[in-house]
Design a protein around this motif. Structure first.
Motif, PDB file in Angstrom:
ATOM      1  N   TYR A  82       0.831  -1.205   0.000  1.00  0.00           N
ATOM      2  CA  TYR A  82       0.000   0.000   0.000  1.00  0.00           C
ATOM      3  C   TYR A  82       0.873   1.266   0.000  1.00  0.00           C
ATOM      4  CZ  TYR A  82      -3.043   3.662   1.782  1.00  0.00           C
ATOM      5  OH  TYR A  82      -3.706   4.845   1.952  1.00  0.00           O
ATOM      6  N   ILE A  83       1.924   1.249   0.836  1.00  0.00           N
ATOM      7  CA  ILE A  83       2.837   2.410   0.871  1.00  0.00           C
ATOM      8  C   ILE A  83       3.499   2.585  -0.498  1.00  0.00           C
ATOM      9  CG2 ILE A  83       4.906   3.413   1.928  1.00  0.00           C
ATOM     10  CD1 ILE A  83       4.299   1.823   4.484  1.00  0.00           C
ATOM     11  N   LYS A  84       3.979   1.468  -1.053  1.00  0.00           N
ATOM     12  CA  LYS A  84       4.646   1.553  -2.371  1.00  0.00           C
ATOM     13  C   LYS A  84       3.701   2.135  -3.396  1.00  0.00           C
ATOM     14  CE  LYS A  84       7.517  -2.511  -1.610  1.00  0.00           C
ATOM     15  NZ  LYS A  84       7.678  -3.928  -1.960  1.00  0.00           N
ATOM     16  N   GLY A  85       2.442   1.672  -3.357  1.00  0.00           N
ATOM     17  CA  GLY A  85       1.450   2.142  -4.342  1.00  0.00           C
ATOM     18  C   GLY A  85       1.220   3.637  -4.242  1.00  0.00           C
ATOM     19  N   SER A  86       1.259   4.171  -3.036  1.00  0.00           N
ATOM     20  CA  SER A  86       0.959   5.598  -2.928  1.00  0.00           C
ATOM     21  C   SER A  86       2.193   6.484  -3.075  1.00  0.00           C
ATOM     22  CB  SER A  86       0.224   5.915  -1.625  1.00  0.00           C
ATOM     23  OG  SER A  86       0.897   5.372  -0.561  1.00  0.00           O
ATOM     24  N   VAL A  87       3.386   5.921  -2.878  1.00  0.00           N
ATOM     25  CA  VAL A  87       4.583   6.769  -2.874  1.00  0.00           C
ATOM     26  C   VAL A  87       5.423   6.629  -4.146  1.00  0.00           C
ATOM     27  CG1 VAL A  87       6.791   7.147  -1.688  1.00  0.00           C
ATOM     28  CG2 VAL A  87       4.723   6.770  -0.352  1.00  0.00           C
ATOM     29  N   LEU A  88       5.609   5.392  -4.632  1.00  0.00           N
ATOM     30  CA  LEU A  88       6.616   5.174  -5.683  1.00  0.00           C
ATOM     31  C   LEU A  88       6.212   5.722  -7.055  1.00  0.00           C
ATOM     32  CD1 LEU A  88       7.978   1.641  -4.709  1.00  0.00           C
ATOM     33  CD2 LEU A  88       8.890   3.906  -4.141  1.00  0.00           C
ATOM     34  N   SER A  89       4.938   6.075  -7.217  1.00  0.00           N
ATOM     35  CA  SER A  89       4.522   6.638  -8.505  1.00  0.00           C
ATOM     36  C   SER A  89       4.869   8.127  -8.611  1.00  0.00           C
ATOM     37  CB  SER A  89       3.012   6.467  -8.677  1.00  0.00           C
ATOM     38  OG  SER A  89       2.359   7.058  -7.576  1.00  0.00           O
ATOM     39  N   LYS A  90       5.271   8.731  -7.500  1.00  0.00           N
ATOM     40  CA  LYS A  90       5.553  10.175  -7.485  1.00  0.00           C
ATOM     41  C   LYS A  90       6.929  10.459  -8.101  1.00  0.00           C
ATOM     42  CE  LYS A  90       2.049  11.415  -4.659  1.00  0.00           C
ATOM     43  NZ  LYS A  90       1.107  10.313  -4.778  1.00  0.00           N
ATOM     44  N   ASP A  91       7.064  11.656  -8.699  1.00  0.00           N
ATOM     45  CA  ASP A  91       8.367  11.962  -9.300  1.00  0.00           C
ATOM     46  C   ASP A  91       9.377  12.389  -8.218  1.00  0.00           C
ATOM     47  OD1 ASP A  91       8.005  14.676  -8.746  1.00  0.00           O
ATOM     48  OD2 ASP A  91       7.158  15.083 -10.715  1.00  0.00           O
ATOM     49  N   GLU A  92      10.648  12.439  -8.651  1.00  0.00           N
ATOM     50  CA  GLU A  92      11.748  12.676  -7.705  1.00  0.00           C
ATOM     51  C   GLU A  92      11.574  14.006  -6.964  1.00  0.00           C
ATOM     52  OE1 GLU A  92      15.737  11.912  -9.332  1.00  0.00           O
ATOM     53  OE2 GLU A  92      16.391  13.589  -8.069  1.00  0.00           O
ATOM     54  N   GLU A  93      11.129  15.026  -7.693  1.00  0.00           N
ATOM     55  CA  GLU A  93      10.985  16.353  -7.079  1.00  0.00           C
ATOM     56  C   GLU A  93       9.978  16.301  -5.916  1.00  0.00           C
ATOM     57  OE1 GLU A  93       9.898  20.919  -8.463  1.00  0.00           O
ATOM     58  OE2 GLU A  93       9.794  19.301  -9.911  1.00  0.00           O
ATOM     59  N   PHE A  94       8.870  15.598  -6.165  1.00  0.00           N
ATOM     60  CA  PHE A  94       7.852  15.461  -5.113  1.00  0.00           C
ATOM     61  C   PHE A  94       8.434  14.711  -3.916  1.00  0.00           C
ATOM     62  CE2 PHE A  94       4.701  13.208  -2.708  1.00  0.00           C
ATOM     63  CZ  PHE A  94       3.664  14.122  -2.548  1.00  0.00           C
ATOM     64  N   ILE A  95       9.130  13.619  -4.217  1.00  0.00           N
ATOM     65  CA  ILE A  95       9.656  12.767  -3.139  1.00  0.00           C
ATOM     66  C   ILE A  95      10.636  13.541  -2.254  1.00  0.00           C
ATOM     67  CG2 ILE A  95      11.203  10.783  -2.678  1.00  0.00           C
ATOM     68  CD1 ILE A  95       8.379   9.890  -3.355  1.00  0.00           C
ATOM     69  N   VAL A  96      11.556  14.289  -2.876  1.00  0.00           N
ATOM     70  CA  VAL A  96      12.544  15.021  -2.079  1.00  0.00           C
ATOM     71  C   VAL A  96      11.833  16.062  -1.212  1.00  0.00           C
ATOM     72  CG1 VAL A  96      14.589  16.499  -2.129  1.00  0.00           C
ATOM     73  CG2 VAL A  96      14.389  14.624  -3.740  1.00  0.00           C
ATOM     74  N   ALA A  97      10.848  16.786  -1.803  1.00  0.00           N
ATOM     75  CA  ALA A  97      10.110  17.801  -1.038  1.00  0.00           C
ATOM     76  C   ALA A  97       9.333  17.148   0.105  1.00  0.00           C
ATOM     77  CB  ALA A  97       9.169  18.566  -1.967  1.00  0.00           C
ATOM     78  N   TRP A  98       8.768  15.985  -0.166  1.00  0.00           N
ATOM     79  CA  TRP A  98       7.993  15.253   0.853  1.00  0.00           C
ATOM     80  C   TRP A  98       8.917  14.775   1.975  1.00  0.00           C
ATOM     81  CZ3 TRP A  98       7.300   9.620   1.537  1.00  0.00           C
ATOM     82  CH2 TRP A  98       6.170   9.287   2.297  1.00  0.00           C
ATOM     83  N   ASN A  99      10.066  14.246   1.595  1.00  0.00           N
ATOM     84  CA  ASN A  99      11.038  13.789   2.594  1.00  0.00           C
ATOM     85  C   ASN A  99      11.494  14.955   3.471  1.00  0.00           C
ATOM     86  OD1 ASN A  99      10.795  11.284   1.443  1.00  0.00           O
ATOM     87  ND2 ASN A  99      12.811  11.269   0.463  1.00  0.00           N
ATOM     88  N   LYS A 100      11.697  16.123   2.841  1.00  0.00           N
ATOM     89  CA  LYS A 100      12.120  17.303   3.618  1.00  0.00           C
ATOM     90  C   LYS A 100      11.031  17.707   4.611  1.00  0.00           C
ATOM     91  CE  LYS A 100      15.278  19.363   0.251  1.00  0.00           C
ATOM     92  NZ  LYS A 100      15.480  20.433  -0.729  1.00  0.00           N
ATOM     93  N   ARG A 101       9.780  17.621   4.180  1.00  0.00           N
ATOM     94  CA  ARG A 101       8.690  17.987   5.110  1.00  0.00           C
ATOM     95  C   ARG A 101       8.716  17.104   6.364  1.00  0.00           C
ATOM     96  NH1 ARG A 101       5.557  18.737   0.290  1.00  0.00           N
ATOM     97  NH2 ARG A 101       4.381  16.809   0.524  1.00  0.00           N
ATOM     98  N   GLN A 102       9.022  15.836   6.164  1.00  0.00           N
ATOM     99  CA  GLN A 102       9.091  14.928   7.319  1.00  0.00           C
ATOM    100  C   GLN A 102      10.234  15.349   8.254  1.00  0.00           C
ATOM    101  OE1 GLN A 102       6.438  13.017   7.059  1.00  0.00           O
ATOM    102  NE2 GLN A 102       6.276  13.753   4.952  1.00  0.00           N
ATOM    103  N   ALA A 103      11.353  15.770   7.638  1.00  0.00           N
ATOM    104  CA  ALA A 103      12.514  16.190   8.439  1.00  0.00           C
ATOM    105  C   ALA A 103      12.170  17.429   9.275  1.00  0.00           C
ATOM    106  CB  ALA A 103      13.707  16.466   7.530  1.00  0.00           C
TER     107      ALA A 103
END
Ligand SMILES: Cc1cc2nc3c(=O)[nH]c(=O)nc-3n(C[C@H](O)[C@H](O)[C@H](O)COP(=O)(O)O)c2cc1C
Length: 208
Positions: free
Chosen positions: A115-136
């Motif tokens: 479920y996590i893979k399905g919702s996260v891995l389809s996102k592009d790199e820019e989204f992922i880095v911004a999302w990871n930063k928000r968690q930080a």
């Protein structure tokens, strides 16, 4: 122990640290545990934190932080570095760790991993880095509040050059990039900003 409001009133973005007084190992350990307990989306903790106390490295970091004195005067610098990617392997490892720490078979929660893979891995790199930063940044908030409770001073800082921090600390090869930092130590008596009133929108304006 101060109430949470007293602790948050005590906390301020320290402009001048006492260069002769650092947090003890026990205090740093407690702050690390507080950061460890921070919330993150799906619990993935897509960041890592470096705690730098080496004076020579702090000097280099200060030069890459627009010469802000906090970066060399504070005893420890917490550097929040976001992961620059997200992968199926990382999520699989997280699911295995969850099974181990909860003492349950992996197959019980494999579906959650998918479920996590399905919702996260389809996102592009820019989204992922911004999302990871928000968690930080949530972890940063946890550090600031915990430090205030312990009467340890901090200064959240974005005023630095991430590319230079990444280079000095070898973060790129670890798949990380520095996004926000917090010098940790004790306020100097000379720091006038500790006496400034907090400037905040009134509750009636902040909360709609
Ligand atoms: C994400 C973030 C970045 C910040 N960057 C800096 C910085 O580079 N240098 C600095 O002196 N203060 C920095 N600050 C501190 C803010 O100016 C400060 O938190 C704000 O003025 C509110 O004051 P207080 O934290 O003392 O209550 C930063 C704060 C945050 C949350």
């Amino acid at each position: 122990m101060p109430t949470i409001i007293e602790a948050l009133q005590y906390r301020y973005a320290t402009k001048k640290f006492d260069a002769n007084r650092a947090a003890t190992d026990a205090q740093i350990s407690e702050l690390k545990q507080a950061v460890q307990l921070s919330a993150s989306s799906f619990g993935l903790q897509p960041y890592r934190i470096l705690v730098v106390s080496n004076p020579a490295i702090k000097k280099d970091l200060r030069a890459a932080a627009y010469d802000q004195s906090q970066v060399s005067d504070a005893g420890h610098i917490f550097i929040f570095a976001a992961k620059t990617s997200m992968s199926a392997e990382y999520i699989d490892d997280f699911i295995k760790m969850t099974a181990t720490q909860r003492d349950i078979p992996v197959d019980v929660i494999e579906g959650y991993g998918e479920y996590i893979k399905g919702s996260v891995l389809s996102k592009d790199e820019e989204f992922i880095v911004a999302w990871n930063k928000r968690q930080a940044y949530i972890a940063l908030g946890t550090l600031l509040a915990a430090a205030g409770e312990l009467k340890i001073d901090t200064c959240p800082m974005e005023g630095f050059e991430p590319a230079k921090f990444d280079e000095i600390l070898g973060l790129k090869e670890k798949g990380l990039t520095a996004c926000v930092i917090a010098p940790v130590g004790f306020r100097s008596e000379e720091d006038n900003s500790q006496h400034y009133a907090k400037v905040r929108y009134p509750l009636g304006e902040l909360f709609l």
